[in-house]
Scaffold this motif. Sequence first.
Motif, PDB file in Angstrom:
ATOM      1  N   GLU A   1       0.715  -1.240  -0.385  1.00 53.99           N
ATOM      2  CA  GLU A   1       0.285  -0.241   0.054  1.00 53.99           C
ATOM      3  C   GLU A   1       0.751   1.521  -0.658  1.00 53.99           C
ATOM      4  O   GLU A   1       0.754   2.568  -0.514  1.00 53.99           O
ATOM      5  N   THR A   2       1.681   1.109   0.296  1.00 55.56           N
ATOM      6  CA  THR A   2       3.001   2.227   1.629  1.00 55.56           C
ATOM      7  C   THR A   2       3.503   3.198  -0.599  1.00 55.56           C
ATOM      8  O   THR A   2       4.081   3.239  -0.817  1.00 55.56           O
TER       9      THR A   2
ATOM     10  N   ARG B   1       2.634   1.656  -3.160  1.00 55.09           N
ATOM     11  CA  ARG B   1       0.821   2.392  -4.100  1.00 55.09           C
ATOM     12  C   ARG B   1       1.063   3.639  -4.196  1.00 55.09           C
ATOM     13  O   ARG B   1       1.246   4.903  -5.243  1.00 55.09           O
ATOM     14  N   GLN B   2       1.028   4.061  -2.389  1.00 57.00           N
ATOM     15  CA  GLN B   2       0.448   5.293  -2.427  1.00 57.00           C
ATOM     16  C   GLN B   2       1.632   6.070  -3.138  1.00 57.00           C
ATOM     17  O   GLN B   2       1.015   7.507  -3.719  1.00 57.00           O
TER      18      GLN B   2
ATOM     19  N   ARG C   1       1.671   9.209  -5.924  1.00 56.95           N
ATOM     20  CA  ARG C   1       1.755  10.430  -6.057  1.00 56.95           C
ATOM     21  C   ARG C   1       2.690  10.747  -6.680  1.00 56.95           C
ATOM     22  O   ARG C   1       2.746  12.001  -7.293  1.00 56.95           O
TER      23      ARG C   1
END
Length: 952
Positions: free
Chosen positions: A50-51, A53-54, A58
């Motif tokens: 998730e990190t 991906r985010q 960005r």
Amino acid sequence: MARQANIPASPAKQANDKDAPLKEDIRLLGRLLGNVLREQEGDEVFQVVETVRQTAVRFRRESDPQSGTELNRMLKKLTRDQTVSVVRAFSYFSHLANIAEDQHHNRRRRAHLLAGSAPQRGSIAWALSRLDDAGIPGSAVRKFFKEALISPVLTAHPTEVQRKSILDAEREIARLLAERDQPLTARELARNTQLLHARVATLWQTRMLRYTKLTVADEIENALSYYRITFLRELPALYDDIEAEIAAQFPQRHAGDRELPAFLQMGSWIGGDRDGNPNVNAGTMQHALVRQSTAIFDFYLDEVHALGAELSVSTLLVGVSDELQELAGKSPDQSSHRMDEPYRRALIGLYARLAATARTLGAAHVLRQEVGVAAPYSSPAEFTADLQVIADSLRTHHGGALIKPRLAALRRASEIFGFHLATLDLRQSSDVHERVLSELFACAQVAPDYAGLSEDAKVELLLDELGKPRLLHSPYLAYSDETVSELGVLRAAREVRERYGRRAIRNYIISHTETVSDLLEVLLLQKETGLLHGAWESATGNGAAPWMELMVIPLFETIPDLRCAADIMERFMAIPRVRGLIAQQGELQEVMLGYSDSNKDGGFLTSNWELYKAETRLIELFDKAGVKLRLFHGRGGTVGRGGGPSYEAILAQPAGTVNGQIRLTEQGEIIASKFSNAEIGRRNLELLVAATLEASLMPNEFAGRQARKQAVFEEVMEELSARAYRAYRNLVYDTPGFTDYFFAATPIAEIAELNIGSRPASRKASRRIEDLRAIPWGFSWGQCRLLLPGWYGFGSAVDAWLNDSGDGKEQKRRINLLRTMFKEWPFFATLLSNMDMVLAKTDLALASRYAELVSDKRLRNSIFKRIVEEHERTGACLGAITGVKERLAGNPLLARSIKNRFAYLDPLNHLQVELIKRHRAAAADGRNTDERVRRGIHLSINGIAAGLRNTG
């Protein structure tokens, strides 16, 4: 992949946003994948993914340099196990996003049909409307279909990275996703979501990679899966749709002429393409036909069995024809329970004959045992005739409505697929034929050094030998393994044709055709193996006319070969004996053009232009000779391999080159992209037919008053091509160290290690670009996100041509001329459209990460700098011609797709670079690479290819 509530957008917002359902599907699949990841790998790995991906989102969407630095630092700190999990997660997300996009295409198409919208471009209805508006009569349309041959040819190439197990799981996910578009109760929706979750979990637990190298037999089975999914049902259905559209657009009094002949047929190279593949021989060819035949008989048997259940018609209630009663009387079924059900008894007889035929032709088993013994069919035509008897009886005895649901499609399938399913082409390189004949000539003491003869001497010797009744080969002499194998292939081809019918094998393609002797050599090999019949001297008036079983088809691949194509064919067809053979072929000759190799040889612009010129010269030559030309387009799946959208490519062909006859290859991973979903597959087949119809019958836009303008356009293209060729060749073949740069800055070496095809990545054991196959060449550039073969050289060519003009006024005239070419010339517009798509998928920032893999800093900087400068020139020139600076301004759907998916694709590229560094460092130190590192690299290759789709 975040775990978030599945809250649908408001109805008003969804109504205004046609892509809202797509976004919802992607969110749903992403959430399910995230849930599976948490369940299977634990919360810590989920949070890492998730990190990543985010941060990647960005970096991509906000162009935040800090995010890029943070992402790199984060990825380097991952453990090997974490790295593999992250790679798997993003790879599977690429696959799931593809499924969602395909479903959305189907959804939008259905929405158009439900709304009664005007026919969409590329549909049969659109094509027929255009023809009607242009004044083309219905008789011309019907004549086209009577004489046409359109054939997509499936080939196996080492870029199909998906396993069949993965494809099967993804098809089930696609089915469940499509189900959600129907009205579902809350319980049904919950059940659907549960099943989707289970299928995503299955996907996660299914091995994505092959641990053993793919065999030819595996490639055959993979190809057959697409027949079961798409071709067996969608092809007959497409014929029905075309007939209905013709009847609606061009009505006629008599309906008897409405049924179309089998103009759209499938072809295959898998099992018959020996060029550079030592694993293909007579055995693989025979195995291919056995498996193809088994697949079609399985289909026929299932359909006949189902028909027997459906046609419960009783003679106590309705009459039947005498022919049907006779067919029922021949059935082995004599049950008293069915004496008043002649259709069922007839179909039980058909089933028994089919089962006997299947066993005769090599089927290992028949799933349902037949009732009794029956004689096998001698040909597919007999089976079709029996089905016609049933249809005629139903039609004349109030049973017409019973034909359409299944019988009509089955009868149509029998015409399309026969007992062979698809025509298997044979292909071999010309240098192999030369070696075989050199040995035969030497052993027969006819010519001690055939290979050393001049071209004229070779032609004279071959023609002389063709005229002699005796054979060169002797059963009492020993020959090399290569000669034994090659002759064995042709003998086996003769046996295959006798067993499965003449359509089973009918083409012999000669790779690297450079001379007339290359063609005559295959004629002589056919004579040696019983495939050339009749008296050769008959062409001059003596005896029966000769005929050959396999059409000899030259393949012109490189830039020099394309330039010589028309001259070679002119000399070949000028030989009286050859001209006699062409007459026996119905005054038809096929020529194959290679897109991938010409692109690797001369670059994107020059390859396209030389192909265009070769086609133009060939059609002029064939028209003059009174011979019909059928072009076989060896198109790669990607733009850099001569691919791109087939519809636009066919419409952009020079006038007169299509003419109702076209074959084209469907290669590697593109087969899955086009045909793994039945609806998408049907649409792609329709596009192919519609484009061929339009290209064959629509009036030439450049005829008459446009002829002078066309000549100017072609003169400009000649100048641009020459400049682009020099720029491309200078970089790829003339720059010292470029080969080292390529092998270091792309994952070509790692791709060669993948178990993704039975064919070696290179024709020879060398690092020369010349010896590398075009497919892995283009595939490697796609992986590092440069896609160089799809654009390099264009910017230099246009920039130099504009600046050579001498003054500003002339420069302005030239740029306006290019803009006119883009607006009015389909060839040039398609060329720029394909390049626009490639540039949109190019990412210099990511490509620079791969450049860091080049240890020689000076080499790295000098070559990458040239590539960056050319990329900037190309983008600027493209924008100046089209009038738009943004990529894909004319294709907003694809632009949105790229924007949405690339944020999830970027981490795979970053991870691939990191893993390649670890892999190569271990090899340099003499250490064994950790298996998890190798697997991570290969998983990233899979995911990137899936994410890039038609430029992978």
